[in-house]
Structure formats: C-alpha cells, structure tokens
Scaffold this motif. Structure first.
Motif, PDB file in Angstrom:
ATOM      1  N   LYS A   2      24.994  41.601   9.373  1.00 49.30           N
ATOM      2  CA  LYS A   2      24.641  42.655   8.409  1.00 49.30           C
ATOM      3  C   LYS A   2      24.022  42.063   7.150  1.00 49.30           C
ATOM      4  O   LYS A   2      23.052  42.622   6.604  1.00 49.30           O
ATOM      5  CB  LYS A   2      25.883  43.475   8.058  1.00 49.30           C
ATOM      6  CG  LYS A   2      26.330  44.430   9.161  1.00 49.30           C
ATOM      7  CD  LYS A   2      27.547  45.227   8.726  1.00 49.30           C
ATOM      8  CE  LYS A   2      27.969  46.220   9.815  1.00 49.30           C
ATOM      9  NZ  LYS A   2      29.179  46.983   9.424  1.00 49.30           N
ATOM     10  N   LYS A  43      34.465  40.350  13.867  1.00 55.69           N
ATOM     11  CA  LYS A  43      34.204  41.118  12.655  1.00 55.69           C
ATOM     12  C   LYS A  43      33.452  40.275  11.635  1.00 55.69           C
ATOM     13  O   LYS A  43      32.511  40.748  10.971  1.00 55.69           O
ATOM     14  CB  LYS A  43      35.522  41.610  12.057  1.00 55.69           C
ATOM     15  CG  LYS A  43      35.361  42.622  10.927  1.00 55.69           C
ATOM     16  CD  LYS A  43      34.850  43.950  11.438  1.00 55.69           C
ATOM     17  CE  LYS A  43      34.844  45.000  10.347  1.00 55.69           C
ATOM     18  NZ  LYS A  43      34.292  46.286  10.820  1.00 55.69           N
ATOM     19  N   ILE A  55      24.019  43.972  15.936  1.00 57.91           N
ATOM     20  CA  ILE A  55      25.215  44.600  15.353  1.00 57.91           C
ATOM     21  C   ILE A  55      25.818  45.603  16.325  1.00 57.91           C
ATOM     22  O   ILE A  55      27.048  45.641  16.517  1.00 57.91           O
ATOM     23  CB  ILE A  55      24.847  45.285  14.020  1.00 57.91           C
ATOM     24  CG1 ILE A  55      24.536  44.236  12.955  1.00 57.91           C
ATOM     25  CG2 ILE A  55      25.990  46.187  13.541  1.00 57.91           C
ATOM     26  CD1 ILE A  55      23.953  44.802  11.679  1.00 57.91           C
ATOM     27  N   ARG A  56      24.961  46.402  16.967  1.00 55.00           N
ATOM     28  CA  ARG A  56      25.480  47.366  17.950  1.00 55.00           C
ATOM     29  C   ARG A  56      26.150  46.664  19.128  1.00 55.00           C
ATOM     30  O   ARG A  56      27.212  47.085  19.607  1.00 55.00           O
ATOM     31  CB  ARG A  56      24.342  48.267  18.439  1.00 55.00           C
ATOM     32  CG  ARG A  56      23.947  49.352  17.439  1.00 55.00           C
ATOM     33  CD  ARG A  56      22.980  50.347  18.044  1.00 55.00           C
ATOM     34  NE  ARG A  56      21.637  49.796  18.157  1.00 55.00           N
ATOM     35  CZ  ARG A  56      20.747  49.829  17.172  1.00 55.00           C
ATOM     36  NH1 ARG A  56      21.049  50.379  16.012  1.00 55.00           N
ATOM     37  NH2 ARG A  56      19.548  49.331  17.346  1.00 55.00           N
ATOM     38  N   ASN A 115      35.020  46.365  19.661  1.00 53.89           N
ATOM     39  CA  ASN A 115      35.877  47.481  20.076  1.00 53.89           C
ATOM     40  C   ASN A 115      36.642  47.152  21.352  1.00 53.89           C
ATOM     41  O   ASN A 115      37.826  47.493  21.492  1.00 53.89           O
ATOM     42  CB  ASN A 115      35.024  48.742  20.273  1.00 53.89           C
ATOM     43  CG  ASN A 115      34.485  49.285  18.961  1.00 53.89           C
ATOM     44  OD1 ASN A 115      35.056  49.041  17.901  1.00 53.89           O
ATOM     45  ND2 ASN A 115      33.384  50.019  19.023  1.00 53.89           N
ATOM     46  N   TRP A 118      27.530  43.590  19.171  1.00 52.28           N
ATOM     47  CA  TRP A 118      28.783  42.953  18.774  1.00 52.28           C
ATOM     48  C   TRP A 118      29.845  43.981  18.374  1.00 52.28           C
ATOM     49  O   TRP A 118      31.046  43.714  18.495  1.00 52.28           O
ATOM     50  CB  TRP A 118      28.542  41.975  17.628  1.00 52.28           C
ATOM     51  CG  TRP A 118      27.966  40.682  18.113  1.00 52.28           C
ATOM     52  CD1 TRP A 118      26.668  40.279  18.050  1.00 52.28           C
ATOM     53  CD2 TRP A 118      28.681  39.639  18.770  1.00 52.28           C
ATOM     54  NE1 TRP A 118      26.512  39.041  18.612  1.00 52.28           N
ATOM     55  CE2 TRP A 118      27.745  38.608  19.062  1.00 52.28           C
ATOM     56  CE3 TRP A 118      30.008  39.447  19.138  1.00 52.28           C
ATOM     57  CZ2 TRP A 118      28.091  37.434  19.713  1.00 52.28           C
ATOM     58  CZ3 TRP A 118      30.370  38.270  19.778  1.00 52.28           C
ATOM     59  CH2 TRP A 118      29.427  37.277  20.068  1.00 52.28           C
ATOM     60  N   THR A 119      29.424  45.162  17.946  1.00 45.58           N
ATOM     61  CA  THR A 119      30.396  46.219  17.649  1.00 45.58           C
ATOM     62  C   THR A 119      31.091  46.681  18.926  1.00 45.58           C
ATOM     63  O   THR A 119      32.312  46.926  18.938  1.00 45.58           O
ATOM     64  CB  THR A 119      29.692  47.418  16.974  1.00 45.58           C
ATOM     65  OG1 THR A 119      29.111  46.976  15.747  1.00 45.58           O
ATOM     66  CG2 THR A 119      30.684  48.537  16.676  1.00 45.58           C
ATOM     67  N   ILE A 143      29.842  40.020  12.753  1.00 46.45           N
ATOM     68  CA  ILE A 143      29.113  41.261  12.478  1.00 46.45           C
ATOM     69  C   ILE A 143      28.721  41.341  11.004  1.00 46.45           C
ATOM     70  O   ILE A 143      27.594  41.716  10.662  1.00 46.45           O
ATOM     71  CB  ILE A 143      29.965  42.486  12.882  1.00 46.45           C
ATOM     72  CG1 ILE A 143      30.107  42.548  14.398  1.00 46.45           C
ATOM     73  CG2 ILE A 143      29.335  43.775  12.363  1.00 46.45           C
ATOM     74  CD1 ILE A 143      31.060  43.615  14.894  1.00 46.45           C
TER      75      ILE A 143
END
Length: 292
Positions: A17, A10, A262-263, A270, A265-266, A13
């Motif tokens: 960002k 987190k 970002i996508r 999850n 690592w998201t 990320i």
C-alpha cells in the motif's frame, strides 16, 4: 518458502500500500510535467519544420559545394548522437534508444565504418562508457534545468566542426519522440549532410532566382548552424516529453499492479486468518473434551 503468519502478511500488504501511494504520486507528478512539456513541444515543432523546409528548399537550388556543411562525400566515419534520460522508472524508454543505437553501431561497423558517439543522458553514458566505442562527448543532468538552445549550441558546434574538418562524414540523432500523450517511438534521423526530402515537389528551375543578402556565405552560415542547433533542441524536447509520458504510463501500470497484489495478498491473509481461527477452535474443543 516458510509459511507466513497473518501478521507477516498484514505487514506485507501495508508495504505494498505504501508503494502504491508512491507510484500514484509519481504518476500525478509526471502527468503535470507532461502537460507542461507538451506545450513547449507543440510550440517547437512548427518552427523546426519550417526551418527544415527552408534549408531543404535552398539545398535544391544552391550548389552543395558552396558550403562545407552541405558537402556530401563517401561515408567512412559516422557520429551518432544518442539521447536518453538521466533517470529510470520509465518502462522501456531508455532501453529502446540504447537497443536502436547498438543496432546502428553494429550495422555501421559491419560495413567497415568508424563510429563515434555523442551521449546525452546518464543512462546512455552508463551503458556505452565501457563498450570500447569512441565517445566524443558525454553530458549528464541536462534535464535538471529546462532544456535550452545554449546547450544545443555547444553540441551543435562540436558536430559542425567535426563535419567541416572531415572527422566525420555523417551525423545521426537517435531519440524517442512523442506520438500521442500515451505513445512514443524511437526515431533515427540524419542531421548531416542535409538531404532534401525525396517527396519534395520542387524541382530545379533555371528561371528560379534567389536574391541572397548580405551574401550567400553569411546566410548559409547562419541558417545551417541555426538548423543544426535547433534540430538538436527539438530532439531534446521530444525526448523529455516522451520521458514524462513513459514514466506516467509506467507508474500507472505499477499502481494497478500494486492494487492487484493487495487484492491477492488480502485473500491470502483472510485464508490464513481463517485457518488460525479454525485451529484455535479445534484446540478449545479438544481441551474441553479432555476436561470431560
């Protein structure tokens, strides 16, 4: 690599960002500067082209021996004016010019010619300062203020003096030039001695007469020096405009890459969070079974 916890992922990320916000802002700044630089460039090109046409036309009808800046002699020494940027974060903008200059240097040296450099831009200065090549002059922070003809007059004066004094036999300018708002090319142009364009349809005609006032020497002195100074000015404007374009594209690509990161690592976050939840559920079930 140690497995990252959901909290660490987190944090990563959030860091990406923040980077994306910076690159997006830099893209918008470069886009605004590009529009301003394009207006200056489009106002500069017509005058530059007409000035070149005028002197190229005169050089057809006027004896080259009539002025030292028109003299054509055996090339033993060459001056290269290498124009780069003061800053990076513009993709291959600076490396393209440096590679082209280095290739020309090696080419001239292989022919036994002496090479001298006039460097404009911090990136070029930093690269060539320890390469063992004679640096006649170097300039940094040229673009901090708006490029002006006063600066190019100084550089043009140095080049003219060296050519007249036969310290150099040819002068070339290497810089990036804007093609479209999103593309640029590295160009190598001969500044001195002036060569009439091969495609010129104008031929020498004995019936053609130029009435030159106040005198041929005064007119040629003024025109030729103005030509040199303004061609250098245009090269700097071209380079500055291409730099803004290159940085805008580089920051746009960086922003897109940050979005992809970002996508990615998201998804990892999850999965890690799901694994943590699954592990906790298993622990709760095992504890409940143990109590039974």
């Amino acid at each position: 690599m140690a497995k990252l916890s959901p909290r660490d992922i987190k944090r990563k990320i959030n860091g990406i960002k923040n980077t994306r916000r910076i690159t997006s802002a830099m893209k918008m700044v470069s886009a605004a500067k590009l529009r301003k630089a394009q207006n200056l460039l489009y106002a500069t090109r017509p005058y530059s082209n007409k000035l070149y046409e005028m002197i190229a036309d005169l050089s057809i009808y006027i004896d080259r021996d009539s002025h030292p800046l028109l003299a054509k002699r055996e090339i033993k020494s060459v001056d290269l004016v290498v124009i780069t940027a003061d800053r990076g974060l513009a993709g291959a903008f600076n490396s393209n010019v440096i590679k082209a200059a280095w290739k020309e240097i090696q080419n001239f040296q292989s022919q036994g010619k002496n090479v001298n450099l006039i460097l404009i831009g911090r990136k070029g200065v930093n690269f060539f300062k320890n390469k063992g090549i004679n640096i006649v002059a170097s300039y940094e922070d040229v673009y901090r203020n708006q490029v002006n003809i006063s600066f190019t007059s100084i550089v043009g004066g140095i080049l003219s003096s060296r050519f007249v004094e036969e310290k150099t036999d040819a002068v070339y300018v290497i810089n990036n030039e804007l093609i479209t708002s999103s593309t640029y090319e590295t160009k190598i142009r001969q500044l001195l001695p002036l060569e009439p364009p091969e495609s010129s349809s104008k031929k020498y005609d004995e019936t053609t007469i130029y009435n030159i006032e106040p005198s041929k020497e005064d007119v040629l002195n003024s025109l030729l020096q103005r030509y040199i100074n303004f061609q250098l000015y245009r090269a700097l404007v071209e380079s500055s405009t291409a730099e803004h374009s290159a940085r805008m594209i580089a920051m746009d690509n960086a922003t897109k890459n940050a979005g992809e990161a970002i996508r990615k690592w998201t998804i990892i976050f999850n999965k890690a969070r799901q694994e943590a939840i699954t592990t906790e559920l298993i622990d709760i079930i095992n504890a409940a079974e143990a109590i039974k």
